[in-house]
Design an enzyme around this catalytic site. Structure first.
Site, PDB file in Angstrom:
ATOM      1  N   PRO A   1       0.833  -1.206   0.000  1.00  0.00           N
ATOM      2  CA  PRO A   1       0.000   0.000   0.000  1.00  0.00           C
ATOM      3  C   PRO A   1       0.865   1.252   0.000  1.00  0.00           C
ATOM      4  O   PRO A   1       1.937   1.290   0.610  1.00  0.00           O
ATOM      5  CB  PRO A   1      -0.811  -0.130   1.296  1.00  0.00           C
ATOM      6  CG  PRO A   1      -0.018  -1.069   2.156  1.00  0.00           C
ATOM      7  CD  PRO A   1       0.662  -2.004   1.210  1.00  0.00           C
ATOM      8  N   GLU A   2       0.403   2.267  -0.717  1.00  0.00           N
ATOM      9  CA  GLU A   2       1.160   3.514  -0.828  1.00  0.00           C
ATOM     10  C   GLU A   2       0.499   4.589   0.038  1.00  0.00           C
ATOM     11  O   GLU A   2      -0.473   4.316   0.754  1.00  0.00           O
ATOM     12  CB  GLU A   2       1.278   3.894  -2.295  1.00  0.00           C
ATOM     13  CG  GLU A   2       1.946   2.778  -3.089  1.00  0.00           C
ATOM     14  CD  GLU A   2       2.183   3.076  -4.560  1.00  0.00           C
ATOM     15  OE1 GLU A   2       2.188   4.263  -4.953  1.00  0.00           O
ATOM     16  OE2 GLU A   2       2.381   2.107  -5.334  1.00  0.00           O
TER      17      GLU A   2
ATOM     18  N   LYS B   1       4.487   5.789   4.115  1.00  0.00           N
ATOM     19  CA  LYS B   1       3.805   4.499   4.226  1.00  0.00           C
ATOM     20  C   LYS B   1       3.778   3.990   5.660  1.00  0.00           C
ATOM     21  O   LYS B   1       3.404   2.833   5.903  1.00  0.00           O
ATOM     22  CB  LYS B   1       4.503   3.479   3.318  1.00  0.00           C
ATOM     23  CG  LYS B   1       4.531   3.916   1.849  1.00  0.00           C
ATOM     24  CD  LYS B   1       5.315   2.939   1.002  1.00  0.00           C
ATOM     25  CE  LYS B   1       5.488   3.454  -0.419  1.00  0.00           C
ATOM     26  NZ  LYS B   1       6.271   2.527  -1.269  1.00  0.00           N
TER      27      LYS B   1
ATOM     28  N   GLN C   1       4.478  -2.815   5.102  1.00  0.00           N
ATOM     29  CA  GLN C   1       5.339  -3.549   4.182  1.00  0.00           C
ATOM     30  C   GLN C   1       4.482  -4.175   3.074  1.00  0.00           C
ATOM     31  O   GLN C   1       3.514  -3.582   2.625  1.00  0.00           O
ATOM     32  CB  GLN C   1       6.186  -4.554   4.957  1.00  0.00           C
ATOM     33  CG  GLN C   1       7.088  -3.889   6.002  1.00  0.00           C
ATOM     34  CD  GLN C   1       7.794  -4.868   6.882  1.00  0.00           C
ATOM     35  OE1 GLN C   1       7.175  -5.682   7.567  1.00  0.00           O
ATOM     36  NE2 GLN C   1       9.112  -4.807   6.889  1.00  0.00           N
TER      37      GLN C   1
ATOM     38  N   ARG D   1      14.766   9.499   7.713  1.00  0.00           N
ATOM     39  CA  ARG D   1      15.234   9.771   6.351  1.00  0.00           C
ATOM     40  C   ARG D   1      14.106  10.118   5.373  1.00  0.00           C
ATOM     41  O   ARG D   1      14.349  10.249   4.164  1.00  0.00           O
ATOM     42  CB  ARG D   1      16.041   8.587   5.824  1.00  0.00           C
ATOM     43  CG  ARG D   1      15.259   7.292   5.643  1.00  0.00           C
ATOM     44  CD  ARG D   1      16.144   6.231   4.993  1.00  0.00           C
ATOM     45  NE  ARG D   1      15.403   5.046   4.612  1.00  0.00           N
ATOM     46  CZ  ARG D   1      15.268   3.961   5.363  1.00  0.00           C
ATOM     47  NH1 ARG D   1      15.826   3.920   6.553  1.00  0.00           N
ATOM     48  NH2 ARG D   1      14.580   2.912   4.919  1.00  0.00           N
TER      49      ARG D   1
ATOM     50  N   ASN E   1       5.079   2.184  -6.410  1.00  0.00           N
ATOM     51  CA  ASN E   1       5.196   1.744  -7.797  1.00  0.00           C
ATOM     52  C   ASN E   1       4.068   2.234  -8.699  1.00  0.00           C
ATOM     53  O   ASN E   1       4.304   2.708  -9.803  1.00  0.00           O
ATOM     54  CB  ASN E   1       5.275   0.222  -7.826  1.00  0.00           C
ATOM     55  CG  ASN E   1       6.308  -0.265  -8.816  1.00  0.00           C
ATOM     56  OD1 ASN E   1       7.289   0.407  -9.076  1.00  0.00           O
ATOM     57  ND2 ASN E   1       6.079  -1.435  -9.374  1.00  0.00           N
TER      58      ASN E   1
ATOM     59  N   ARG F   1      11.552  -3.696 -10.329  1.00  0.00           N
ATOM     60  CA  ARG F   1      10.244  -3.097 -10.070  1.00  0.00           C
ATOM     61  C   ARG F   1       9.572  -2.770 -11.401  1.00  0.00           C
ATOM     62  O   ARG F   1      10.201  -2.222 -12.320  1.00  0.00           O
ATOM     63  CB  ARG F   1      10.386  -1.815  -9.244  1.00  0.00           C
ATOM     64  CG  ARG F   1      11.056  -2.006  -7.891  1.00  0.00           C
ATOM     65  CD  ARG F   1      10.212  -2.802  -6.921  1.00  0.00           C
ATOM     66  NE  ARG F   1       8.970  -2.117  -6.593  1.00  0.00           N
ATOM     67  CZ  ARG F   1       8.859  -1.198  -5.635  1.00  0.00           C
ATOM     68  NH1 ARG F   1       9.922  -0.811  -4.935  1.00  0.00           N
ATOM     69  NH2 ARG F   1       7.685  -0.648  -5.375  1.00  0.00           N
TER      70      ARG F   1
END
Length: 273
Positions: free
Chosen positions: A2-3, A53, A70, A125, A169, A262
């Site tokens: 999931p984004e 995420k 994840q 980050r 993606n 990807r």
């Protein structure tokens, strides 16, 4: 995986039943976290936040539950205490007097004092959150010129959570198509107009996906396709997962490629090299 839009929608659903309410039951499915259950039980959830995420459940007494779905994690919210039957592994259960919120299958879960969150190795980050209401397109355009990112190609840059957090993606392919830019263009090669177009598309496509539960097509096109026999996946995306099918904009065949294992989709006519 999931984004950002999917995580934000899940957070909205969880916030609706947990925010401001006392947690009666806390159960972790990971043995290393079971000792923390008593420190959360009996306290209220102050806020539910997303960063890219990741989801953060902030408790009133200064502890925060961090989770990242994840590939396989999924949240489920149900009314009452009876949980749905599932073959998935329960990782976190939070129950109020009226509702249950369950996280299945995820393994990246931890509990942090809120003042130490910025030391979390993932959160530390992250770039700006694509779902943040305060994120402006000019901020994204400026980041495209940053020394840290300017020499990168767009395909790799748009999966870097340090650039903008929450893009994955499917959003990458959809954003670059909306901006009419080839995935292998370098940020340094973009004109001022192209940077602005890409920055606006980044926000527009991501927010559209959030509002529509995953549809990235322009609203007028999505409405026009509703009455067709096309499967939902073909009425959802402009290019992602549509290799070999005609581009809705120019009718050229969508091309699939792979970069660092990807999937990547683009229209060779709308997005020339």
């Amino acid at each position: 995986m999931p984004e950002g839009p999917e995580i934000r929608r899940a957070a909205d659903e969880i916030a609706a039943v947990l925010e401001g309410r006392t947690i009666k039951t806390v159960r972790f499915g990971l043995s290393r976290l079971r000792k923390v259950e008593r420190r959360l039980r009996g306290h209220r959830v102050r806020a539910v936040e997303t960063r890219g995420k990741a989801m953060l459940l902030h408790f009133e007494h200064g502890l925060t539950v961090y989770s990242h779905n994840q590939l396989y994690g999924v949240w489920c919210v149900v009314q009452g205490q009876q949980l749905p039957e599932s073959t998935r592994s329960l990782r976190l259960l939070l129950q109020t007097a009226t509702h249950s919120a369950v996280l299945y299958s995820a393994s990246d879960i931890s509990v942090w004092p809120v003042e130490e969150l910025e030391q979390h190795p993932f959160l530390a980050r992250l770039g700006p959150d694509i779902m943040s209401t305060g994120l402006a397109w000019r901020t994204i355009a400026d980041r495209l010129q940053s020394p840290q990112f300017v020499r990168r190609n767009l395909a790799s840059l748009y999966l870097d959570q340090g650039f903008v957090a929450g893009i994955g993606n499917y959003l990458r392919s959809e954003i670059l198509h909306a901006a009419r830019l080839h995935p292998l263009r370098r940020a340094a090669s973009l004109s001022a107009g192209e940077r602005g177009r890409l920055a606006r598309a980044t926000l527009d496509v991501s927010l559209r996906s959030y509002r529509t539960a995953g549809v990235t097509l322009a609203p007028s096109l999505a409405r026009a396709l509703e009455g067709t026999a096309l499967p939902w996946e073909q009425r959802r995306f402009a290019v992602f997962g549509r290799d070999g099918l005609p581009c809705y904009r120019c009718a050229a065949a969508i091309v699939r490629s792979e970069l660092n294992s990807r999937r990547l989709y683009a229209c060779p006519a709308c997005q020339p090299a």
